[in-house]
Structure formats: C-alpha cells, structure tokens
Design an enzyme around this catalytic site. Structure first.
Site, PDB file in Angstrom:
ATOM      1  N   ALA A   1       0.881  -1.100   0.094  1.00  0.00           N
ATOM      2  CA  ALA A   1      -0.042   0.006   0.223  1.00  0.00           C
ATOM      3  C   ALA A   1       0.884   1.393   0.009  1.00  0.00           C
ATOM      4  O   ALA A   1       2.099   1.326   0.087  1.00  0.00           O
ATOM      5  CB  ALA A   1      -0.967  -0.102   1.330  1.00  0.00           C
ATOM      6  N   LYS A   2       0.402   2.392  -0.275  1.00  0.00           N
ATOM      7  CA  LYS A   2       1.065   3.533  -0.175  1.00  0.00           C
ATOM      8  C   LYS A   2       0.027   4.752   0.138  1.00  0.00           C
ATOM      9  O   LYS A   2      -1.101   4.539  -0.326  1.00  0.00           O
ATOM     10  CB  LYS A   2       1.753   3.835  -1.350  1.00  0.00           C
ATOM     11  CG  LYS A   2       2.988   4.790  -1.116  1.00  0.00           C
ATOM     12  CD  LYS A   2       4.383   4.282  -0.534  1.00  0.00           C
ATOM     13  CE  LYS A   2       5.402   4.988  -0.390  1.00  0.00           C
ATOM     14  NZ  LYS A   2       6.515   4.171   0.265  1.00  0.00           N
ATOM     15  N   GLY A   3       0.440   5.653   0.761  1.00  0.00           N
ATOM     16  CA  GLY A   3      -0.480   6.799   1.084  1.00  0.00           C
ATOM     17  C   GLY A   3       0.316   8.258   0.966  1.00  0.00           C
ATOM     18  O   GLY A   3       1.428   8.441   0.856  1.00  0.00           O
TER      19      GLY A   3
END
Ligand code: NAD
Length: 425
Positions: free
Chosen positions: A113-115
């Site tokens: 994931a990444k944000g």
C-alpha cells in the site's frame, strides 16, 4: 480562485508506467495468465479524501489525501505515507505496487500500500501538521488497522507523525493499538535497529552481489549518491567492512577523496551542520555533482531519489555493480543500456527492503508485547536480505534475465501462487 491543472513534468517517467513496463517483462517470462495479470495490475482499493484543516491564521485549507491498497493477497497491506506537493494518484499507485513486490521478494507476510497528502510540510507549523495527520488518520479509520493496512513513514513524515497516527487511531478505537503503524518512536513501540535498517540491507545486498562478482570488499571502491538515512548508513557499514568510499553527495553537491572518505567524520560533520555536507573538508567538492555517477568505481549506490540514471547518462556509468538504495533511481528506459554494458543491478525492491523488513519486526514485537534486542533485529534482518538475494540470484540465472526482472519474477510468482490458493469470485 481558478483551478489550474499543474503542467506535466517533462523528462519524468510516469512511475506507474515505469513499474508496469518491468512487471510486464517478468509476467511474460513467467507465462502469467491474463486473468492474474489483470488482477495484479489493478490496485485493490484507491481512497481519496478531502481534509479541511484550520490553519494557524484561522483560515481553512483543504488538503487532498490518498491511500492506495495495491494487494492484500499475502497479508495486511504495508506502506509509507508521503507528505509532498508532488503526491498524485499515479505515483501513489506505483509506490503501492512496489510495496507488494518488495514484501513478496523478502518473503514477509504483507501486501502493498502507499499513502500521501499533497502538502508542503516545510511551510506548515507543527500544529498544522498534527491536525492534518490526525484528520487523515480519522478519514482512513476504516482503511488502516493492524490486520488490515499498516502505514509507515515516507518522504516528509517520520516518528513524530507516526506517533500522532497511532494516537489518533487508538483514540478512535478506545484502546492503545501500537501495531497500527511502524516507524514509531522507540518509547511507543518502535523497533531497535529500524533507523539503520535500510542502509544495513543495502550493505548486505551489496556484499552478496560482490561475492558473486568476485569483488573483494577490501579492494573495493564505492561511490554513494545521497547522504541521508539510507546513503550514510550504507556507506558507513560498507566502510566498516573494508570498502573504500571515495565519493558521497547530498543536495549541496558531491565530495571526492581518492584515498577514501572517513564516513563517520562526514556523518558527524553533517549532524552538526544542519544536515548538510556543505563545507566538509574531508573531501574535495566536485565541480559537477552529477559526475559522481560516472566515477571509475566498482560499486555505485544511488541512495538519493528517483530517476537519476537516465537513457541520457546511463552509458557513462563505469561501475560494475549498482545497488539501488533509493526507490526507482533507474528509469525503465535506461535498463537496456545498463544491461548491455553488463552492469549488475541489485534492484530497489531487494536492495532497500531492509527497512520494511524491520518494520515488519516492529509489528511482530508490538503484537507479541515484547521487545527484541538490536542484535536480534539485525541478525534476523541480515538473514532475510541474504536469503532474498540468493533467491533472486537463482532466478536471474535460471531465467537468464537481469536481477531486476528476476526480483519481479520472485514476487509475481509468489503472489500468483497465493492468489490461486485463495481463489476469486
Ligand atoms: P533522506 O531524506 O534521509 O536523504 C536523502 C538524501 O539525498 C539527502 O542527503 C539529500 O540531501 C540527498 N539528495 C537529494 N537530492 C539529491 C541530489 N539531486 N543529488 C544528490 N543528493 C541528493 O532520505 P532517505 O530516507 O535516505 O531516502 C533516500 C531514498 O531511499 C528515497 O528514494 C527513499 O524512498 C528510499 N528509501 C528509504 C527508506 C528508509 O527507510 N529511509 C526505505 C526504502 C527506500
């Protein structure tokens, strides 16, 4: 106020396309079925939130926040949160997929994931950043979770922001949940060894590659671009193992000493000089900082930022080995030139995976309610990176492909297998 679409950045690869171009080569080599290819090329979930924040002057500013879950086939998704003005959906999507491959390469039970939040933290007060971080965490209350999705620091964020995220998530859930984020301060459950973990992983993968190329560390000459967390620890640890580091650089320029730079002195200088090497007298400042990349060295470690090795300059690289400390330092369009020159590249998804490995150890310790010693953390992390290197190296030989594609093959085949076991609708 009129909305102006930002102009496209010229000469900059679309990070998602660049990631996909390598993924496609590996998928073809593996004979991956179209169905699985289609699953893996599309992120599971893309969340975009608007965050209205009261600024110190009383005005309300609306920030854009992102979280992309690329895959949770192998476990809860894991990935950093970036605070930067360049944050955009394509970048977050690419970085999320990268995390999936990275976790699979080092065989830790996480998806990717990444944000990010589009903001300039350097122009904000601590109070503004805290309100923004808390608002983002609450907006992601149903996304984050120790068994769902676990954020970590990235560009523009650090232990301070992780402490706020952990606190906000814990308040929302009425209990202390320290396993919801990693990269926390040690007192809140952060892991010993996390600070140096990425540089240490670079050192281990560099030594593993040197062994294969029969480069004796004691006779080796190394140049390191970027002297932040990753570059300075990698340089220090390699020097401790006998290597001669002749060049280092940071945003202030590149510094060269043919007799080898004393890395501990350079670190001490930087730490007492507002985090910059400007004025460091243990080496000579090079006229053109980029020339560091083209020095006659055995190993080049790009550990600063993405897209520094390009189709325009790749031909000038003289190193026999490139160990990618940074994420995406080599443009996909430069891969072929590097491969033709016979340079071995230890790709980012393997070389800099020491960080996520120790993040995983932090989460394990939080869930055990137990703290490991630094020695135990280092020993296990070294073992993980060494095993991952061997696995990738074997695929490199078996499929007769560059190390980067071999790393993608390791990741994709593992996720493909897990997907088949789990099944779809
Ligand atoms: P950092 O901010 O601590 O250090 C970056 C360094 O690069 C600084 O010394 C900066 O001055 C230098 N730099 C910036 N632009 C430069 C340029 N044009 N030329 C030369 N030097 C330049 O960041 P970091 O945590 O060391 O991360 C570096 C890279 O490693 C990034 O690509 C990051 O995504 C990647 N990475 C970091 C970690 C981690 O645990 N820190 C983990 C995986 C990957």
């Amino acid at each position: 106020m009129a909305y102006i679409e930002p102009a496209p950045i010229k000469d900059h690869e679309n990070p998602f396309e660049s990631m996909m171009s390598r993924f496609i080569i590996a998928a073809e080599k593996l004979g991956l079925e179209d169905e699985v290819y289609n699953v893996l090329k599309s992120p599971d979930k893309q969340v975009l939130v608007s965050l209205p924040i009261t600024m110190d002057n009383g005005s309300i500013q609306v920030f854009e926040g992102y979280r992309v879950i690329h895959s949770n086939i192998l476990g809860p998704s894991k990935g950093g949160v970036r605070y930067d003005m360049d944050v955009n959906l394509d970048e977050v999507k690419a970085l999320a997929a990268w995390m999936t491959w990275k976790c699979a390469v080092v065989d830790i039970p996480y998806g990717g994931a990444k944000g990010g939040i589009k903001c300039d933290p350097r122009k904000m007060s601590a109070g503004e950043i805290e309100r923004l971080t808390r608002a983002y965490t609450t907006a992601m209350a149903e996304v984050f979770g120790p068994d769902r999705d676990i954020p970590a620091p990235d560009m523009g964020t650090g232990p301070r922001e992780m402490a706020w995220m952990m606190d906000e998530y814990s308040r929302n859930h009425g209990m202390t949940v320290n396993a919801v984020v990693t990269g926390k301060p040690i007192t809140l459950g952060g892991s010993l060894g996390r600070a140096e973990a990425t540089g240490r992983g670079v050192m281990i993968s560099c030594l593993s590659a040197m062994e294969k190329l029969q480069i004796n560390p004691y006779n080796s000459i190394i140049a390191v671009q970027g002297f932040g967390n990753v570059g300075s620890f990698a340089a220090l640890l390699l020097q401790e193992r006998g290597a001669k580091v002749v060049a280092i650089s940071d945003i202030s320029g590149s510094y060269y000493n043919e007799n080898g730079i004393n890395i501990q002195e350079a670190i001490d200088y930087r730490d007492n000089n507002e985090r910059t090497l400007e004025g460091f007298d243990g080496a000579t400042k090079m006229e053109d900082a980029e020339e560091l990349l083209f020095l006659d060295v055995d190993v080049l470690i790009p550990a600063a930022k993405e897209d520094v090795i390009t189709p325009k300059n790749a031909d000038r690289i003289q190193a026999r080995l490139i160990v990618e400390g940074a994420n995406g330092p080599t443009m996909a369009a430069a891969d072929e030139i590097i491969n033709k020159k016979g340079i071995m590249v230890v790709p980012d998804i393997l070389a800099n995976a020491g960080g996520v490995t120790v993040s995983y150890f932090e989460w394990v310790q939080n869930r055990l309610g137990y703290k490991w010693t630094r020695e135990r953390v280092n020993r296990r992390a070294d073992r993980t990176i060494r095993a991952a290197f061997e696995n990738v190296y074997n695929k490199h030989n078996r499929y007769n492909v560059p190390m980067r594609i071999a790393a993608y093959i390791v990741a994709i085949s593992k996720i493909n297998k897990a997907y088949k076991y789990r099944g779809g609708y």
